[in-house]
Design a protein around this motif. Structure first.
Motif, PDB file in Angstrom:
ATOM      1  N   SER A   1       0.901  -1.248   0.092  1.00 58.49           N
ATOM      2  CA  SER A   1       0.008   0.103   0.038  1.00 58.49           C
ATOM      3  C   SER A   1       0.725   1.181  -0.065  1.00 58.49           C
ATOM      4  CB  SER A   1      -0.895  -0.070   1.321  1.00 58.49           C
ATOM      5  OG  SER A   1      -0.246   0.287   2.454  1.00 58.49           O
ATOM      6  N   LEU A   2       0.262   2.321  -0.469  1.00 58.19           N
ATOM      7  CA  LEU A   2       1.012   3.600  -0.468  1.00 58.19           C
ATOM      8  C   LEU A   2       1.429   3.924   0.722  1.00 58.19           C
ATOM      9  CD1 LEU A   2      -0.388   5.997  -2.989  1.00 58.19           C
ATOM     10  CD2 LEU A   2       2.029   5.325  -2.927  1.00 58.19           C
ATOM     11  N   ALA A   3       0.380   3.911   1.706  1.00 58.96           N
ATOM     12  CA  ALA A   3       0.677   4.255   3.100  1.00 58.96           C
ATOM     13  C   ALA A   3       1.824   3.534   3.779  1.00 58.96           C
ATOM     14  CB  ALA A   3      -0.896   3.752   4.162  1.00 58.96           C
TER      15      ALA A   3
ATOM     16  N   THR B   1       9.170  16.510 -11.913  1.00 60.18           N
ATOM     17  CA  THR B   1       8.751  15.253 -11.764  1.00 60.18           C
ATOM     18  C   THR B   1       8.435  14.919 -10.026  1.00 60.18           C
ATOM     19  OG1 THR B   1      10.563  14.366 -13.223  1.00 60.18           O
ATOM     20  CG2 THR B   1      10.086  12.587 -11.385  1.00 60.18           C
ATOM     21  N   ARG B   2       9.134  15.500  -9.297  1.00 63.27           N
ATOM     22  CA  ARG B   2       8.785  15.491  -7.897  1.00 63.27           C
ATOM     23  C   ARG B   2       7.535  16.008  -7.583  1.00 63.27           C
ATOM     24  NH1 ARG B   2      12.107  15.716  -3.304  1.00 63.27           N
ATOM     25  NH2 ARG B   2      10.761  15.770  -1.277  1.00 63.27           N
ATOM     26  N   GLN B   3       7.227  17.198  -8.510  1.00 62.14           N
ATOM     27  CA  GLN B   3       5.449  17.798  -8.013  1.00 62.14           C
ATOM     28  C   GLN B   3       4.724  16.857  -8.806  1.00 62.14           C
ATOM     29  OE1 GLN B   3       6.026  21.658 -10.360  1.00 62.14           O
ATOM     30  NE2 GLN B   3       7.515  22.304  -9.052  1.00 62.14           N
ATOM     31  N   LEU B   4       4.864  16.045  -9.742  1.00 61.43           N
ATOM     32  CA  LEU B   4       3.951  15.003 -10.131  1.00 61.43           C
ATOM     33  C   LEU B   4       3.748  13.895  -9.131  1.00 61.43           C
ATOM     34  CD1 LEU B   4       2.175  13.401 -12.327  1.00 61.43           C
ATOM     35  CD2 LEU B   4       4.450  12.463 -13.185  1.00 61.43           C
ATOM     36  N   ILE B   5       4.887  13.455  -8.489  1.00 62.68           N
ATOM     37  CA  ILE B   5       4.790  12.381  -7.378  1.00 62.68           C
ATOM     38  C   ILE B   5       4.178  12.981  -6.277  1.00 62.68           C
ATOM     39  CG2 ILE B   5       6.260  11.109  -5.880  1.00 62.68           C
ATOM     40  CD1 ILE B   5       8.316  11.143  -7.935  1.00 62.68           C
ATOM     41  N   ASN B   6       4.232  14.211  -5.845  1.00 61.87           N
ATOM     42  CA  ASN B   6       3.528  14.812  -4.643  1.00 61.87           C
ATOM     43  C   ASN B   6       2.311  14.909  -4.820  1.00 61.87           C
ATOM     44  OD1 ASN B   6       6.038  15.165  -3.161  1.00 61.87           O
ATOM     45  ND2 ASN B   6       6.367  17.265  -3.685  1.00 61.87           N
ATOM     46  N   GLU B   7       1.755  15.302  -5.865  1.00 61.62           N
ATOM     47  CA  GLU B   7       0.172  15.296  -6.533  1.00 61.62           C
ATOM     48  C   GLU B   7      -0.321  13.995  -6.268  1.00 61.62           C
ATOM     49  OE1 GLU B   7      -0.090  17.239 -10.142  1.00 61.62           O
ATOM     50  OE2 GLU B   7       0.973  19.179  -9.518  1.00 61.62           O
ATOM     51  N   HIS B   8       0.265  12.847  -6.944  1.00 66.52           N
ATOM     52  CA  HIS B   8      -0.526  11.794  -6.727  1.00 66.52           C
ATOM     53  C   HIS B   8      -0.375  11.306  -5.115  1.00 66.52           C
ATOM     54  CE1 HIS B   8       0.266  11.005 -11.070  1.00 66.52           C
ATOM     55  NE2 HIS B   8      -0.555  10.135 -11.181  1.00 66.52           N
ATOM     56  N   LEU B   9       0.588  11.574  -4.463  1.00 67.47           N
ATOM     57  CA  LEU B   9       0.342  11.192  -3.133  1.00 67.47           C
ATOM     58  C   LEU B   9      -0.627  11.878  -2.351  1.00 67.47           C
ATOM     59  CD1 LEU B   9       4.154  10.077  -2.226  1.00 67.47           C
ATOM     60  CD2 LEU B   9       2.234   8.662  -2.631  1.00 67.47           C
ATOM     61  N   ALA B  10      -0.502  13.350  -2.586  1.00 67.37           N
ATOM     62  CA  ALA B  10      -1.533  13.980  -1.912  1.00 67.37           C
ATOM     63  C   ALA B  10      -2.866  13.579  -2.156  1.00 67.37           C
ATOM     64  CB  ALA B  10      -1.151  15.687  -2.267  1.00 67.37           C
ATOM     65  N   SER B  11      -3.404  13.172  -3.112  1.00 66.76           N
ATOM     66  CA  SER B  11      -4.469  12.844  -3.722  1.00 66.76           C
ATOM     67  C   SER B  11      -5.041  11.673  -2.867  1.00 66.76           C
ATOM     68  CB  SER B  11      -4.781  12.605  -5.320  1.00 66.76           C
ATOM     69  OG  SER B  11      -4.054  11.124  -5.610  1.00 66.76           O
TER      70      SER B  11
ATOM     71  N   PRO C   1       5.529  -3.980  -5.576  1.00 65.83           N
ATOM     72  CA  PRO C   1       4.069  -4.122  -6.038  1.00 65.83           C
ATOM     73  C   PRO C   1       3.126  -3.181  -5.537  1.00 65.83           C
ATOM     74  CG  PRO C   1       4.691  -5.861  -4.685  1.00 65.83           C
ATOM     75  CD  PRO C   1       5.730  -4.951  -4.687  1.00 65.83           C
ATOM     76  N   VAL C   2       3.335  -1.667  -5.656  1.00 65.54           N
ATOM     77  CA  VAL C   2       2.286  -0.902  -5.148  1.00 65.54           C
ATOM     78  C   VAL C   2       0.887  -0.731  -5.780  1.00 65.54           C
ATOM     79  CG1 VAL C   2       2.188   1.828  -4.500  1.00 65.54           C
ATOM     80  CG2 VAL C   2       4.351   0.894  -4.607  1.00 65.54           C
ATOM     81  N   ASN C   3      -0.197  -0.791  -4.886  1.00 63.31           N
ATOM     82  CA  ASN C   3      -1.450  -1.053  -5.415  1.00 63.31           C
ATOM     83  C   ASN C   3      -1.962   0.393  -5.929  1.00 63.31           C
ATOM     84  OD1 ASN C   3      -1.879   0.003  -3.102  1.00 63.31           O
ATOM     85  ND2 ASN C   3      -3.266  -1.566  -2.136  1.00 63.31           N
ATOM     86  N   ILE C   4      -1.366   1.162  -6.857  1.00 66.19           N
ATOM     87  CA  ILE C   4      -2.226   1.990  -7.319  1.00 66.19           C
ATOM     88  C   ILE C   4      -1.916   2.260  -8.964  1.00 66.19           C
ATOM     89  CG2 ILE C   4      -1.679   3.767  -5.498  1.00 66.19           C
ATOM     90  CD1 ILE C   4       0.438   5.058  -6.997  1.00 66.19           C
ATOM     91  N   ALA C   5      -2.806   3.000  -9.881  1.00 71.17           N
ATOM     92  CA  ALA C   5      -2.563   3.223 -11.051  1.00 71.17           C
ATOM     93  C   ALA C   5      -1.010   3.574 -11.369  1.00 71.17           C
ATOM     94  CB  ALA C   5      -3.601   4.054 -11.681  1.00 71.17           C
ATOM     95  N   PRO C   6      -0.451   3.244 -12.589  1.00 67.65           N
ATOM     96  CA  PRO C   6       0.853   3.670 -12.857  1.00 67.65           C
ATOM     97  C   PRO C   6       0.949   5.159 -12.738  1.00 67.65           C
ATOM     98  CG  PRO C   6      -0.012   1.921 -14.264  1.00 67.65           C
ATOM     99  CD  PRO C   6      -1.045   2.507 -13.609  1.00 67.65           C
TER     100      PRO C   6
END
Length: 308
Positions: free
Chosen positions: A183-185, A201-211, A259-264
């Motif tokens: 899990s992401l958590a 790239t970091r901003q993209l990653i942060n946005e996905h996690l923040a969502s 194997p993180v359970n989120i969309a790519p």
């Protein structure tokens, strides 16, 4: 105002030093000082305050700065427009790219280009994507091939060429490497090694996690992806790295794909040029090569522009 004086003014303003400006322009420091003095004489105002070794812009200098940039861009644009009339592909092409794209995407394109257009002087600059993006906006760079911003400036023409899928990876003895599903958590409880916080790239990653309502624990940062891969191999943390860059390492079991359970998570790579700039024949020929190398997936990638 002559262009040489304006170039000297911009070099001093950007570097904050007469000596560094002289090095950039391949002049002596007295020659730079003479050009600045001549310019100050023309406008009848001091452009720089010199206090000790510190050089700062005066109010007049701040006022002249954007105008000087615009004048030099206009002069260069006129030269290119006139040079294009012959139809010859030559002259200088200032092209910026990131280290990752330069290593993993561009070699075959550049190799064919320099063989086909030997009269082009290719000034290839390796910069962080964010620096190259700003360089095109400022008119210092004719074109850039970089990681694209999520919301490009409307002054830029931005074309996605390739889509990088980012893989969550860690070394084989990382505590998370034996997980069957992750899990992401749980991932966010462990240190990451990632590009700097101001990178696209970091901003993209942060946005996905923040969502997902999550925040990263970042142990160390660097903008060089090859260095990040080394840090992951050394066990300093997990990371998100392009599939094209790490698939061989995963196949050799040097790295483990988590194997993180989120969309790519994917990021677009592509080129950008200024909409108001007249491109040289050399740049146009490069764009033709890049368009021919465009992936089908990138053609459908939608990049919203900033509203003004």
């Amino acid at each position: 105002m002559d262009t040489q004086s304006l170039q000297a003014f911009l070099a001093v303003a950007d570097s904050g030093s007469f000596s560094r400006a002289a090095e950039q322009l391949h002049l002596t420091q007295p020659a730079v000082s003479k050009r600045i003095a001549g310019l100050e004489g023309q406008i009848r105002a001091r452009l720089f305050d010199r206090i000790g070794r510190k050089v700062t812009l005066t109010e007049a200098g701040h006022m002249l700065l954007p105008r000087a940039r615009a004048i030099l861009v206009m002069v260069d644009d006129s030269r290119r427009a006139l040079g294009n009339l012959s139809g010859d592909v030559g002259g200088e092409l200032i092209l910026a790219t990131s280290h990752h794209i330069g290593l993993h995407r561009l070699p075959p394109i550049l190799s064919a280009y320099v063989q086909d257009f030997p009269d082009v002087r290719l000034d290839l600059r390796f910069l962080d994507s964010e620096q190259a993006y700003q360089g095109v906006l400022d008119g210092d760079i004719e074109m850039a091939i970089v990681t694209l911003a999520a919301h490009p400036d409307p002054q830029l023409r931005v074309v996605p060429l390739w889509i990088d899928q980012l893989w969550f990876v860690a070394c084989s003895n990382h505590p998370l490497s034996q997980q069957q599903e992750l899990s992401l958590a749980l991932l966010c409880q462990h240190d990451a090694v990632l590009p700097g916080p101001l990178t696209f790239t970091r901003q993209l990653i942060n946005e996905h996690l923040a969502s997902h309502g999550l925040h990263l624990k970042v142990g160390q940062s660097t903008n060089y992806l090859e260095t990040l891969k080394m840090m992951v191999n050394a066990g300093l943390g997990w990371s998100l790295l392009p599939e094209r860059m790490v698939e061989e390492d995963v196949a050799r079991h040097d790295l483990v794909r988590l194997p993180v359970n989120i969309a790519p998570i994917r990021r677009p790579l592509g080129y950008l040029v200024h909409r108001e700039r007249t491109l040289s024949n050399a740049a146009r020929s490069m764009l033709e090569r890049l368009d021919a190398a465009r992936d089908g997936e990138a053609i459908d990638w939608d990049l919203p522009t900033l509203t003004t």
